[in-house]
Write an enzyme that holds these catalytic residues in place. Structure first.
Site, short mmCIF file in Angstrom:
data_model
loop_
_atom_site.label_atom_id
_atom_site.label_comp_id
_atom_site.label_asym_id
_atom_site.label_seq_id
_atom_site.Cartn_x
_atom_site.Cartn_y
_atom_site.Cartn_z
N SER A 16 30.27 -11.28 -60.19
CA SER A 16 30.29 -12.68 -59.75
C SER A 16 30.58 -12.75 -58.26
O SER A 16 31.13 -11.81 -57.68
CB SER A 16 31.36 -13.46 -60.51
OG SER A 16 32.66 -13.14 -60.00
N ASP A 17 30.24 -13.86 -57.64
CA ASP A 17 30.71 -14.10 -56.29
C ASP A 17 32.17 -14.55 -56.38
O ASP A 17 32.69 -14.86 -57.47
CB ASP A 17 29.85 -15.15 -55.59
CG ASP A 17 29.85 -14.97 -54.07
OD1 ASP A 17 30.81 -14.37 -53.54
OD2 ASP A 17 28.90 -15.42 -53.41
N TRP A 18 32.82 -14.62 -55.25
CA TRP A 18 34.25 -14.92 -55.16
C TRP A 18 34.59 -16.20 -55.93
O TRP A 18 34.15 -17.29 -55.56
CB TRP A 18 34.61 -15.06 -53.69
CG TRP A 18 36.05 -15.35 -53.41
CD1 TRP A 18 36.66 -16.57 -53.46
CD2 TRP A 18 37.05 -14.41 -53.00
NE1 TRP A 18 37.98 -16.45 -53.11
CE2 TRP A 18 38.25 -15.13 -52.82
CE3 TRP A 18 37.06 -13.05 -52.76
CZ2 TRP A 18 39.44 -14.53 -52.41
CZ3 TRP A 18 38.23 -12.44 -52.37
CH2 TRP A 18 39.41 -13.18 -52.19
#
Length: 736
Positions: free
Chosen positions: A281-283
């Site tokens: 996932s992104d942040w």
């Protein structure tokens, strides 16, 4: 003038090539299947979930060490101290479950030695620039224990208001795919287990660059056909190149956030595109599904992402907190968790972390070596775009007295551009820095004034360095006004009023709206933030020691109201001619009517300020005698397209010849032009070459009305020229 600027770089380029030796093919073998399955069979559910947890490092403390020892962490972000990394690895391996951590960090266009921003690298139209830049970054970052980076960003970007256009490779799927794949090769090398190679990450899956209004993190509404024909091809190319990981995007598309979109992650990415690496996932994007209104709470978000096929969660610890209970409740299957952990363990085996988990302190650092600095300079040379050069103002003569102005003339940090967590301003060579300290320019007579009231006195020419601070582009740096900011335009206008020739040098993270500034500059050299060695590269270009060859990887609009404007658009039923009526004409007696109206703006017209692929040179190039090997091409066959290219000047140069195709009739409307090939062609003064492209039937394939990718029979037009608005000389062929 004979231009032989490439000669001094050959020894250095050779060193870099030896350092960055790589294979252009990729094999998944060895796949470590036996090792992965053996280890997986011995792991507890808690240990499996721990591998799916990526944490941001915020300091070495007992709490973190205990988490690592308990097997609750699979990866750590942003640890750059090698001693600390080794302490953490020891906790995982000797005091924990024996599974090493993988250390990750954003290394986007350089670690210490900073190359031009990705948009600048794309302007080189040279995949080797991207490959070598990524290889240098990997060598420097891995020395500090970093084995995973979150690059390349291969979002198609068609909105200059979006700050992350700086991190993109432009508006074109073909160019973005080739440059992105080259970055994957550079980061990962031929053998990912070698300690100087790092895992790449294709991001952001998918459509993040189409955010509404160019506002970061915003929603997108991409149709299934546009998704497959425009936004997915660069990802497919990266997957074919063997990219180790893919990152999900922040945005929702059509109301579904990607981090919880089972269709995109399982059906499209895993099944259609056959990706077999780690999906991260992104942040905080898993937790942000709650804010979106897609998940009720953290437990719901963890369930949605795990069931969608998201393997590793960045930063929020929702997996560690909730997955075990979700398994016990029958809401998440152990089989899905096992699949995710398989990919994570496979990556760690491929990186060689099980056999070499610790960072070895090298006696000699590769950071800022001459080879790396020269490679960065060469990239900056190839990435600069000459947009204007009236009266042959450039190149400058070394006997001229130069008056230098502007905030970007000596801005070491801002010259590096966005995403430079580890870049160091004190190692940046600015134009003023090079003029003051580079022996190559010790005989240049110059003055440098920072005052807003410029005085040219005895100067022969003014060189004005304007642009953007690095913080004005990149993530969370969207702008609604993309003119030169502050008093920069006023300064340029005031300098032009002196009557001296004016050279405008721009360093920026996006294509700015500079139409209002062009009348006040005799020559314009545009640089997407050029990095550590931007200063000497720009001076070499200004003084003719190098010849500009860069081309625009993105359309320059006249004003933001034209956005989105890109070259490979669909035709309307009422396409506008180049001379479409505008308010600049005498319209006082024109009555309201819709008869004959066409698709354009009354105030800014039809076209861009500068088209995709545009870029001038000190040389002059002439295209002629376009020819085809046959008037027809069969399915699964190829066609040879040739053109005569001549350097009609007395200056050696490089021209980027570009091949464009138009499918005249399709099951869906096809773009008015599509880039299908390009070549950097070196031509001596007066030299002529035959430039040849091979066009395969598969190059004409697209996803049609049935959502199946194939080439459709029919007629096609083909052009070869210096930009996307190339001459009307074209040929037509038929696909049978």
């Amino acid at each position: 003038m004979k231009n032989n600027h490439l000669l001094p770089f050959k020894p250095f380029a050779l060193l870099v090539l030896l350092l960055c030796i790589t294979s252009y093919s990729y094999s998944q073998k060895p796949d470590y299947r036996y090792e992965v399955e053996s280890l997986l069979s011995e792991m507890t559910l808690d240990e499996k979930i721990g591998q799916m947890n990526q944490l941001n490092f915020e300091g070495l403390n007992d709490e973190l060490l205990q988490k690592v020892k308990r097997g609750e962490v699979g990866s750590l972000l942003n640890v750059t101290d090698t001693e600390v990394i080794n302490i953490l690895q020891k906790a995982a391996i000797e005091n924990g479950n024996g599974i090493p951590l993988v250390i990750a960090r954003d290394v986007i266009h350089g670690y210490k030695t900073i190359f031009p921003i990705p948009l600048g690298q794309a302007a080189s139209f040279d995949p080797e620039v991207a490959r070598i830049g990524a290889c240098v970054a990997a060598a420097e970052a891995s020395e500090h224990g970093i084995r995973w980076t979150f690059a390349p960003m291969i979002d198609i970007a068609r909105d200059a208001r979006w700050g992350r256009i700086a991190e993109s490779l432009g508006e074109d799927p073909f160019l973005s795919a080739l440059m992105g794949a080259a970055m994957v090769r550079g980061f990962q090398g031929e053998d990912l287990s070698l300690p100087n190679n790092i895992a790449a990450c294709a991001k952001h899956f998918v459509g993040y660059g189409a955010a509404e209004g160019g506002r970061d993190y915003n929603s997108t509404s991409i149709t299934p056909l546009a998704l497959r024909n425009t936004y997915l091809p660069p990802f497919q190319k990266a997957i074919d190149e063997g990219v180790a990981t893919v990152m999900t995007s922040f945005n929702d598309n059509d109301g579904i956030p990607t981090s919880g979109n089972s269709y995109l992650l399982k059906d499209v990415l895993r099944q259609e595109m056959e990706f077999r690496g780690v999906v991260v996932s992104d942040w905080n994007s898993v937790g942000e599904m709650i804010t979106h209104g897609f998940a009720a709470d953290g437990k719901d978000a963890a369930m949605l992402s795990a069931n969608a096929g998201l393997d590793m969660e960045m930063n929020t610890e929702l997996y560690v907190t909730h997955l075990k209970q979700l398994v016990q409740e029958g809401k998440v299957s152990v089989a899905d968790i096992d699949n995710s952990v398989r990919y994570i363990l496979q990556m760690k085996f491929r990186l060689g972390l099980f056999s070499n988990p610790y960072v070895k302190i090298k006696k000699t650092s590769v950071v800022y070596t001459d080879a790396h600095l020269q490679a960065a300079k060469e990239a900056a040379l190839k990435s600069a775009i000459l947009l204007k050069n009236e009266n042959n103002t450039l190149p400058l003569k070394e006997t001229q007295k130069i008056a230098v102005f502007g905030p970007m003339a000596d801005a070491p940090y801002d010259q590096l551009g966005t995403w430079i967590f580890d870049g160091e301003a004190n190692h940046t060579v600015t134009p003023i820095g090079a003029l003051k300290s580079d022996k190559a320019y010790e005989n240049i007579k110059f003055t440098y004034e920072t005052a807003l009231s410029p005085s040219l006195k005895d100067a022969d020419v003014a060189v004005v360095f304007l642009g953007e601070e690095s913080k004005l582009s990149g993530e969370a740096s969207s702008l609604s006004d993309i003119n030169l900011r502050g008093t920069q335009s006023a300064l340029l206008k005031e300098i032009k009023a002196t009557g001296k020739p004016v050279v405008l040098v721009i360093m920026a993270g996006r294509p700015l709206t500079i139409e209002r500034d062009l009348p006040y500059a005799d020559a314009v050299l545009y640089n997407f933030h050029p990095g550590t060695m931007g200063g000497p590269a720009i001076l070499d270009l200004l003084f003719g020691r190098a010849n500009p060859s860069g081309k625009l990887p993105v359309t320059f609009v006249r004003e933001v109201g034209q956005i989105p404007l890109y070259y490979n658009h669909n035709n309307t039923g009422r396409p506008a001619p180049d001379n479409a009526r505008t308010l600049n004409a005498d319209t006082k007696d024109v009555k309201q009517t819709s008869v004959g109206d066409v698709s354009h703006y009354l105030d800014s017209g039809k076209g861009p300020l500068f088209p995709f692929g545009f870029g001038l040179s000190y040389s002059r190039f002439e295209y002629s005698e376009l020819s085809l090997s046959s008037p027809t091409i069969s399915m699964n066959d190829s066609l040879i397209v040739s053109v005569t290219l001549r350097n009609t000047s007395n200056i050696d140069g490089v021209e980027i010849a570009q091949l464009y195709v138009r499918d005249l009739v399709g099951s869906i409307i096809r773009p008015v032009k599509e880039l299908k090939g390009f070549q950097r062609v070196s031509l001596n003064a007066g030299e002529t070459k035959i430039v040849t492209f091979t066009l395969f039937s598969d190059d004409l394939a697209f996803y049609g009305i049935d959502l199946i990718r194939k080439a459709e029979p029919g007629f096609f037009d083909v052009w070869i020229g210096g930009d996307s608005k190339t001459s009307p000389d074209k040929k037509r062929f038929e696909l049978k």
